[in-house]
Design a protein around this motif. Structure first.
Motif, mmCIF file in Angstrom:
data_model
loop_
_atom_site.group_PDB
_atom_site.id
_atom_site.type_symbol
_atom_site.label_atom_id
_atom_site.label_comp_id
_atom_site.label_asym_id
_atom_site.label_seq_id
_atom_site.Cartn_x
_atom_site.Cartn_y
_atom_site.Cartn_z
ATOM 1 N N ARG A 49 68.136 24.305 41.671
ATOM 2 C CA ARG A 49 67.116 23.572 40.915
ATOM 3 C C ARG A 49 66.611 22.311 41.622
ATOM 4 O O ARG A 49 65.396 22.108 41.718
ATOM 5 C CB ARG A 49 67.628 23.237 39.525
ATOM 6 N N PRO A 50 67.472 21.429 42.152
ATOM 7 C CA PRO A 50 66.940 20.239 42.835
ATOM 8 C C PRO A 50 66.045 20.580 44.020
ATOM 9 O O PRO A 50 65.009 19.937 44.225
ATOM 10 C CB PRO A 50 68.194 19.490 43.303
ATOM 11 N N PHE A 51 66.406 21.620 44.776
ATOM 12 C CA PHE A 51 65.579 22.030 45.911
ATOM 13 C C PHE A 51 64.224 22.548 45.432
ATOM 14 O O PHE A 51 63.181 22.231 46.003
ATOM 15 C CB PHE A 51 66.278 23.114 46.735
ATOM 16 N N ARG A 52 64.258 23.367 44.388
ATOM 17 C CA ARG A 52 63.013 23.937 43.875
ATOM 18 C C ARG A 52 62.100 22.859 43.303
ATOM 19 O O ARG A 52 60.878 22.915 43.472
ATOM 20 C CB ARG A 52 63.326 25.019 42.840
ATOM 21 N N LEU A 53 62.664 21.876 42.610
ATOM 22 C CA LEU A 53 61.840 20.784 42.074
ATOM 23 C C LEU A 53 61.183 19.998 43.194
ATOM 24 O O LEU A 53 59.994 19.673 43.119
ATOM 25 C CB LEU A 53 62.684 19.858 41.192
ATOM 26 N N ARG A 54 61.950 19.683 44.228
ATOM 27 C CA ARG A 54 61.359 18.955 45.366
ATOM 28 C C ARG A 54 60.277 19.788 46.027
ATOM 29 O O ARG A 54 59.241 19.269 46.432
ATOM 30 C CB ARG A 54 62.440 18.585 46.373
ATOM 31 N N HIS A 55 60.511 21.082 46.125
ATOM 32 C CA HIS A 55 59.525 21.968 46.742
ATOM 33 C C HIS A 55 58.231 21.987 45.928
ATOM 34 O O HIS A 55 57.138 21.907 46.475
ATOM 35 C CB HIS A 55 60.111 23.377 46.858
ATOM 36 N N GLN A 56 58.353 22.084 44.602
ATOM 37 C CA GLN A 56 57.170 22.115 43.741
ATOM 38 C C GLN A 56 56.420 20.791 43.764
ATOM 39 O O GLN A 56 55.200 20.755 43.623
ATOM 40 C CB GLN A 56 57.574 22.462 42.315
ATOM 41 N N GLN A 57 57.138 19.683 43.938
ATOM 42 C CA GLN A 57 56.507 18.367 43.954
ATOM 43 C C GLN A 57 55.999 17.993 45.340
ATOM 44 O O GLN A 57 55.365 16.962 45.506
ATOM 45 C CB GLN A 57 57.495 17.306 43.462
ATOM 46 N N GLY A 58 56.301 18.807 46.337
ATOM 47 C CA GLY A 58 55.849 18.522 47.690
ATOM 48 C C GLY A 58 56.648 17.425 48.361
ATOM 49 O O GLY A 58 56.213 16.872 49.357
ATOM 50 N N ALA A 59 57.808 17.092 47.836
ATOM 51 C CA ALA A 59 58.628 16.023 48.409
ATOM 52 C C ALA A 59 59.885 16.609 49.033
ATOM 53 O O ALA A 59 60.994 16.177 48.767
ATOM 54 C CB ALA A 59 58.990 15.018 47.329
ATOM 55 N N GLU A 60 59.700 17.590 49.882
ATOM 56 C CA GLU A 60 60.842 18.257 50.478
ATOM 57 C C GLU A 60 61.461 17.388 51.566
ATOM 58 O O GLU A 60 60.757 16.812 52.383
ATOM 59 C CB GLU A 60 60.400 19.569 51.111
ATOM 60 N N PRO A 61 62.779 17.319 51.588
ATOM 61 C CA PRO A 61 63.423 16.630 52.704
ATOM 62 C C PRO A 61 63.379 17.528 53.934
ATOM 63 O O PRO A 61 63.167 18.739 53.832
ATOM 64 C CB PRO A 61 64.861 16.448 52.218
ATOM 65 N N GLY A 62 63.571 16.960 55.076
ATOM 66 C CA GLY A 62 63.621 17.759 56.284
ATOM 67 C C GLY A 62 64.886 18.587 56.330
ATOM 68 O O GLY A 62 65.820 18.386 55.554
ATOM 69 N N LEU A 63 64.907 19.536 57.211
ATOM 70 C CA LEU A 63 66.101 20.364 57.401
ATOM 71 C C LEU A 63 66.998 19.683 58.421
ATOM 72 O O LEU A 63 66.563 19.357 59.522
ATOM 73 C CB LEU A 63 65.716 21.750 57.910
ATOM 74 N N ASP A 64 68.241 19.449 58.059
ATOM 75 C CA ASP A 64 69.204 18.838 58.960
ATOM 76 C C ASP A 64 70.185 19.913 59.412
ATOM 77 O O ASP A 64 71.122 20.256 58.698
ATOM 78 C CB ASP A 64 69.941 17.693 58.264
ATOM 79 N N PHE A 65 69.951 20.445 60.610
ATOM 80 C CA PHE A 65 70.798 21.517 61.118
ATOM 81 C C PHE A 65 72.162 21.007 61.551
ATOM 82 O O PHE A 65 73.055 21.788 61.837
ATOM 83 C CB PHE A 65 70.111 22.238 62.280
#
Length: 105
Positions: free
Chosen positions: A47-63
């Motif tokens: 859910r937190p990832f999906r909310l950020r995705h829908q709001q356009g506030a995605e964090p970067g991917l930290d490999f």
């Protein structure tokens, strides 16, 4: 009956949900269906990832982050990958290539 519930708790713990309180509650809500409980637990975790995705506030991917499962979940929530295995492949390749921290995808 107790043995059966214990087996379900162990199965869901092996799938990344070790805390018995929310797992037990999900099993009760779904009348013992471990697959429906698993779906609910996964939705709650994503859910937190999906909310950020829908709001356009995605964090970067930290490999380089130590929790590879969290990275795989983030890839699943962010990119149109077809399965957990393919998301794991993306995470593994990103680590092997030394991509580090990438900006918002």
């Amino acid at each position: 009956l107790y043995w059966f519930v214990l087996v379900q708790l162990q199965l869901l713990a092996s799938l990344g949900f070790p805390d018995p309180a929310p797992v037990g509650a999900a099993l009760r809500r779904h009348r013992g269906s471990q697959w429906e409980a698993l779906g609910e637990l996964q939705r709650l975790r994503l859910r937190p990832f999906r909310l950020r995705h829908q709001q356009g506030a995605e964090p970067g991917l930290d490999f380089n982050q130590p929790d590879q499962q969290a990275l795989v979940r983030q890839i699943l929530a962010t990119f149109p990958v077809a399965s957990w295995g393919r998301a794991l492949l993306v995470a593994t390749l990103g680590r092997e290539l030394g991509l580090g921290l990438l900006g918002a995808p």
